[in-house]
Design an enzyme around this catalytic site. Structure first.
Site, PDB file in Angstrom:
ATOM      1  N   ALA A   1      -4.393 -27.931  12.237  1.00  0.00           N
ATOM      2  CA  ALA A   1      -4.966 -26.836  13.012  1.00  0.00           C
ATOM      3  C   ALA A   1      -6.381 -26.538  12.533  1.00  0.00           C
ATOM      4  O   ALA A   1      -6.683 -26.638  11.332  1.00  0.00           O
ATOM      5  CB  ALA A   1      -4.087 -25.595  12.878  1.00  0.00           C
TER       6      ALA A   1
ATOM      7  N   ASN B   1       3.607 -16.398   6.649  1.00  0.00           N
ATOM      8  CA  ASN B   1       2.587 -17.398   6.992  1.00  0.00           C
ATOM      9  C   ASN B   1       1.722 -17.835   5.809  1.00  0.00           C
ATOM     10  O   ASN B   1       1.132 -18.909   5.855  1.00  0.00           O
ATOM     11  CB  ASN B   1       1.713 -16.822   8.122  1.00  0.00           C
TER      12      ASN B   1
ATOM     13  N   ASP C   1      -2.209  -9.917   2.321  1.00  0.00           N
ATOM     14  CA  ASP C   1      -2.955 -11.108   1.900  1.00  0.00           C
ATOM     15  C   ASP C   1      -3.479 -10.853   0.494  1.00  0.00           C
ATOM     16  O   ASP C   1      -3.744  -9.709   0.106  1.00  0.00           O
ATOM     17  CB  ASP C   1      -4.119 -11.374   2.873  1.00  0.00           C
TER      18      ASP C   1
ATOM     19  N   ASP D   1      -0.278 -10.584  -3.280  1.00  0.00           N
ATOM     20  CA  ASP D   1      -0.075 -11.995  -3.607  1.00  0.00           C
ATOM     21  C   ASP D   1       1.428 -12.252  -3.512  1.00  0.00           C
ATOM     22  O   ASP D   1       2.208 -11.615  -4.232  1.00  0.00           O
ATOM     23  CB  ASP D   1      -0.603 -12.269  -5.020  1.00  0.00           C
TER      24      ASP D   1
ATOM     25  N   THR E   1      -8.619 -24.436  11.245  1.00  0.00           N
ATOM     26  CA  THR E   1      -8.712 -23.169  10.519  1.00  0.00           C
ATOM     27  C   THR E   1      -9.648 -23.361   9.330  1.00  0.00           C
ATOM     28  O   THR E   1     -10.007 -24.498   8.995  1.00  0.00           O
ATOM     29  CB  THR E   1      -7.331 -22.734   9.978  1.00  0.00           C
TER      30      THR E   1
ATOM     31  N   LYS F   1       7.129 -27.639   2.655  1.00  0.00           N
ATOM     32  CA  LYS F   1       7.391 -27.283   4.054  1.00  0.00           C
ATOM     33  C   LYS F   1       8.770 -27.768   4.502  1.00  0.00           C
ATOM     34  O   LYS F   1       9.400 -27.156   5.373  1.00  0.00           O
ATOM     35  CB  LYS F   1       6.279 -27.831   4.953  1.00  0.00           C
TER      36      LYS F   1
ATOM     37  N   TYR G   1       3.039 -30.890  -0.718  1.00  0.00           N
ATOM     38  CA  TYR G   1       2.946 -29.973   0.428  1.00  0.00           C
ATOM     39  C   TYR G   1       4.119 -30.196   1.390  1.00  0.00           C
ATOM     40  O   TYR G   1       4.747 -29.238   1.857  1.00  0.00           O
ATOM     41  CB  TYR G   1       1.604 -30.187   1.138  1.00  0.00           C
TER      42      TYR G   1
HETATM   43  N1  LIG Z   1      -4.285 -25.515   9.120  1.00  0.00           N
HETATM   44  C1  LIG Z   1      -3.361 -26.457   9.301  1.00  0.00           C
HETATM   45  O1  LIG Z   1      -3.654 -27.613   9.666  1.00  0.00           O
HETATM   46  C2  LIG Z   1      -1.904 -26.124   9.147  1.00  0.00           C
HETATM   47  C3  LIG Z   1      -0.958 -27.006   9.689  1.00  0.00           C
HETATM   48  C4  LIG Z   1       0.406 -26.713   9.528  1.00  0.00           C
HETATM   49  C5  LIG Z   1       0.783 -25.581   8.851  1.00  0.00           C
HETATM   50  N2  LIG Z   1      -0.160 -24.744   8.324  1.00  0.00           N
HETATM   51  C6  LIG Z   1       0.301 -23.552   7.610  1.00  0.00           C
HETATM   52  O2  LIG Z   1      -0.248 -22.411   8.222  1.00  0.00           O
HETATM   53  C7  LIG Z   1      -0.336 -21.361   7.272  1.00  0.00           C
HETATM   54  C8  LIG Z   1      -1.709 -20.731   7.358  1.00  0.00           C
HETATM   55  O3  LIG Z   1      -2.685 -21.744   7.130  1.00  0.00           O
HETATM   56  P1  LIG Z   1      -4.196 -21.628   7.638  1.00  0.00           P
HETATM   57  O4  LIG Z   1      -4.591 -22.990   8.047  1.00  0.00           O
HETATM   58  O5  LIG Z   1      -4.363 -20.482   8.556  1.00  0.00           O
HETATM   59  O6  LIG Z   1      -4.911 -21.359   6.221  1.00  0.00           O
HETATM   60  P2  LIG Z   1      -6.064 -20.359   5.733  1.00  0.00           P
HETATM   61  O7  LIG Z   1      -6.430 -20.876   4.375  1.00  0.00           O
HETATM   62  O8  LIG Z   1      -7.107 -20.218   6.777  1.00  0.00           O
HETATM   63  O9  LIG Z   1      -5.298 -18.969   5.583  1.00  0.00           O
HETATM   64  C9  LIG Z   1      -4.308 -18.797   4.628  1.00  0.00           C
HETATM   65  C10 LIG Z   1      -4.260 -17.339   4.206  1.00  0.00           C
HETATM   66  O10 LIG Z   1      -3.202 -17.208   3.238  1.00  0.00           O
HETATM   67  C11 LIG Z   1      -3.667 -16.405   2.189  1.00  0.00           C
HETATM   68  N3  LIG Z   1      -2.917 -16.714   0.974  1.00  0.00           N
HETATM   69  C12 LIG Z   1      -2.929 -17.874   0.270  1.00  0.00           C
HETATM   70  N4  LIG Z   1      -2.167 -17.756  -0.831  1.00  0.00           N
HETATM   71  C13 LIG Z   1      -1.642 -16.501  -0.796  1.00  0.00           C
HETATM   72  C14 LIG Z   1      -0.793 -15.780  -1.663  1.00  0.00           C
HETATM   73  N5  LIG Z   1      -0.330 -16.320  -2.807  1.00  0.00           N
HETATM   74  N6  LIG Z   1      -0.436 -14.518  -1.321  1.00  0.00           N
HETATM   75  C15 LIG Z   1      -0.928 -13.951  -0.195  1.00  0.00           C
HETATM   76  N7  LIG Z   1      -1.763 -14.577   0.646  1.00  0.00           N
HETATM   77  C16 LIG Z   1      -2.123 -15.832   0.344  1.00  0.00           C
HETATM   78  C17 LIG Z   1      -5.142 -16.727   2.062  1.00  0.00           C
HETATM   79  O11 LIG Z   1      -5.855 -15.690   1.372  1.00  0.00           O
HETATM   80  C18 LIG Z   1      -5.551 -16.859   3.522  1.00  0.00           C
HETATM   81  O12 LIG Z   1      -5.956 -15.614   4.069  1.00  0.00           O
HETATM   82  C19 LIG Z   1       0.022 -21.991   5.924  1.00  0.00           C
HETATM   83  O13 LIG Z   1       1.369 -21.686   5.603  1.00  0.00           O
HETATM   84  C20 LIG Z   1      -0.125 -23.478   6.177  1.00  0.00           C
HETATM   85  O14 LIG Z   1       0.712 -24.240   5.313  1.00  0.00           O
HETATM   86  C21 LIG Z   1      -1.491 -24.988   8.468  1.00  0.00           C
END
Ligand SMILES: NC(=O)c1ccc[n+]([C@@H]2O[C@H](COP(=O)([O-])OP(=O)(O)OC[C@H]3O[C@@H](n4cnc5c(N)ncnc54)[C@H](O)[C@@H]3O)[C@@H](O)[C@H]2O)c1
Length: 248
Positions: free
Chosen positions: A178, A80, A37, A53, A180, A149, A145
């Site tokens: 989700a 992820n 991360d 990153d 989060t 995806k 976005y």
């Molecule tokens: N939350 C939702 O509603 C939802 C729905 C569908 C898909 N998603 C996908 O789920 C995944 C996780 O989302 P989440 O809701 O847990 O988000 P979140 O923001 O809680 O967690 C995302 C994590 O990714 C890390 N991150 C971001 N950019 C980065 C980079 N360049 N390099 C390394 N790490 C990086 C962040 O530091 C964080 O720890 C994402 O791919 C998102 O598109 C989320």
């Protein structure tokens, strides 16, 4: 014997939300887990965290080397890490388009490319990409976005075809909205957070947000050595958002 039986897994974006829930679940089921991360300050004590990153090729290569130095092998890649973008097709400038595609799409390619030699050596190799319901249905104000995806969905199928004969399975989950920290930030930024939350919940037939743990459970299913005939699958974890039509 546990389901993952010492397999080594990396989870990008594993410090928060869906990634953190996935890292915890895989570890509970016997995997040795590394979190990659850009910010590892929230990674729990005892879990191997590497600052990485996914837009930085040198950091990605170094992170995979660090995982191999720590665990000696790599079996499972959970791609992820992702960031959001709001607005219609005109809302974001070219730099923002490049930034989001760099994290959400090219980031997955960078990490998987670095991991491939190790996956080829594994007997239980699996890649799971975190995609989104927006890859499969049109949702307003998510043009950039959704494009990112949609690319993840296509990349998942292409990678599954490329590597099936090498014994590497590639699948994706398509979560609905989700609960989060990401969605928390989205709601905090809204003019009326309560109304915005109610609208997000109403969008999903179950009338509630998906939990990070529910998405993690689906990711673990796809990553599991027990799912050995499952590849090229996009698994919906969306409370019925993509497939169901209820009367108003
Ligand atoms: N939350 C939702 O509603 C939802 C729905 C569908 C898909 N998603 C996908 O789920 C995944 C996780 O989302 P989440 O809701 O847990 O988000 P979140 O923001 O809680 O967690 C995302 C994590 O990714 C890390 N991150 C971001 N950019 C980065 C980079 N360049 N390099 C390394 N790490 C990086 C962040 O530091 C964080 O720890 C994402 O791919 C998102 O598109 C989320």
């Amino acid at each position: 014997m546990t389901e993952f039986d010492g397999a080594v897994a990396i989870v990008t974006g594993g410090a928060s939300g869906i990634g953190a829930a996935t890292a915890a679940l895989l570890a509970d089921r016997g995997a040795r887990v590394a979190v990659l991360d850009r910010d590892i300050s929230a990674v729990p004590a005892g879990r191997f965290g590497v600052v990485c990153d996914v837009t930085d090729r040198a950091q990605v290569d170094a992170a995979i080397e660090a995982v191999i130095a720590e665990f000696g092998e790599l079996d499972i890649v959970i791609n992820n890490a992702g960031i959001g973008a709001a607005g219609n097709v005109a809302a974001n400038d070219d730099d923002e388009w490049r930034r989001v595609l760099d994290v959400n799409v090219i980031g997955m390619a960078r990490v998987t490319r670095a991991a491939l030699p190790h996956l080829r050596a594994s007997k239980v190799a699996a890649v799971v990409n975190t995609c989104s319901v927006v890859a499969t249905i049109g949702v307003p104000d998510r043009a950039l976005y959704a494009a990112s995806k949609g690319a993840v969905a296509a990349l998942t199928l292409a990678m599954a075809a490329d590597h099936v004969r090498e014994g590497i399975r590639v699948n994706a989950v398509t979560p609905g909205t989700a609960d989060t920290p990401w969605v928390g930030r989205l709601l905090d930024a809204a003019d009326d957070p309560d109304a915005a939350e109610a609208a997000l919940k109403a969008r999903q037939p179950m009338g509630r947000l998906v939990s990070a743990h529910e998405v993690a459970h689906a990711i673990a299913y796809l990553a599991s050595p027990l799912s050995s005939s499952t590849t090229g699958t996009l698994l919906a974890v969306d409370g019925g958002m993509a497939g169901l039509r209820l009367p108003a």
